[in-house]
Scaffold this motif. Sequence first.
Motif, PDB file in Angstrom:
ATOM      1  N   TYR A   1       0.910  -1.233  -0.098  1.00  0.00           N
ATOM      2  CA  TYR A   1      -0.062   0.090  -0.099  1.00  0.00           C
ATOM      3  C   TYR A   1       0.929   1.344   0.041  1.00  0.00           C
ATOM      4  CZ  TYR A   1      -4.160   2.899   1.363  1.00  0.00           C
ATOM      5  OH  TYR A   1      -5.059   3.892   1.371  1.00  0.00           O
ATOM      6  N   TYR A   2       1.707   1.253   0.834  1.00  0.00           N
ATOM      7  CA  TYR A   2       2.846   2.402   1.147  1.00  0.00           C
ATOM      8  C   TYR A   2       3.593   2.719  -0.377  1.00  0.00           C
ATOM      9  CZ  TYR A   2       6.384   5.636   2.315  1.00  0.00           C
ATOM     10  OH  TYR A   2       6.976   6.710   2.299  1.00  0.00           O
ATOM     11  N   PHE A   3       4.020   1.759  -1.193  1.00  0.00           N
ATOM     12  CA  PHE A   3       4.982   1.720  -2.090  1.00  0.00           C
ATOM     13  C   PHE A   3       4.038   2.054  -3.363  1.00  0.00           C
ATOM     14  CE2 PHE A   3       7.858  -0.333   0.531  1.00  0.00           C
ATOM     15  CZ  PHE A   3       9.097   0.551   0.374  1.00  0.00           C
ATOM     16  N   GLN A   4       3.037   1.692  -3.379  1.00  0.00           N
ATOM     17  CA  GLN A   4       1.826   2.117  -4.350  1.00  0.00           C
ATOM     18  C   GLN A   4       1.440   3.619  -4.236  1.00  0.00           C
ATOM     19  OE1 GLN A   4      -2.278   0.784  -4.570  1.00  0.00           O
ATOM     20  NE2 GLN A   4      -1.963  -0.368  -6.307  1.00  0.00           N
ATOM     21  N   ASN A   5       1.576   4.135  -3.164  1.00  0.00           N
ATOM     22  CA  ASN A   5       0.693   5.443  -2.961  1.00  0.00           C
ATOM     23  C   ASN A   5       1.657   6.271  -2.384  1.00  0.00           C
ATOM     24  OD1 ASN A   5      -1.762   4.716  -3.904  1.00  0.00           O
ATOM     25  ND2 ASN A   5      -1.663   3.473  -2.270  1.00  0.00           N
TER      26      ASN A   5
END
Length: 226
Positions: free
Chosen positions: A108-112
């Motif tokens: 989730y973090y690396f996507q957003n």
Amino acid sequence: MKKGWMAGALLPIVLFAGCQNKTDHRANVSSSKPPVSTQSSATASAASSATSAVPGTYFSTQEVADICGKAQTAYMANQYDTAMNLANQAIASDSQCFQAYNIKGAAYYFQNGNTVADKALALINQSLAINPNYDYGYFNRALIYKGLKQYTQSIADFQKNIAITPTAAWAYYGIATIYADTKQTDPALSYLQKAINLDNSIKQTAKEQNHWDNLRSNAAFQALVN
């Protein structure tokens, strides 16, 4: 692309093998992702690949282990939606699957990026609440704090990773890059030395990442990476 550990945003690990791998996600906290493992290195011998985890060791069933393995494969391929969907499946099957919360939070973090840091941290915190000895939970949380430039918290979590797994080379490297980015030469080189002693491939990473731009001509740095 290797721009450096969170030189602007976010590093590598193999999910079940309990070790950081040697891919682009490695220490690249700015454009790449971090090593996200679903299994503590303390149990590395329990499994040799993403689909061979031993049921009953850290996974409630073989099915959950297989789902997490697929989630990790998707994550490493930058297929974040797939990784999160698979993590959700694992959690639906076992609400105590700390590995799934961890990989979901990291994906989730690396996507957003930093806009969702609070939600990503909440997922990793949930992973650590279930298993407070989960080394890669601390590692991934350290990466997010690093991306937020909350360096004190980041170093503290890298240190927790090291306390659990003293051979965690990339945790040492993470600390080294923080000191390099904040122009603290002596501790930066000290932690870089520790990281290289554990994983010689870090020499090449340090040569390529911009964390070390201010130290390129430093004789001690050159001696470490050459």
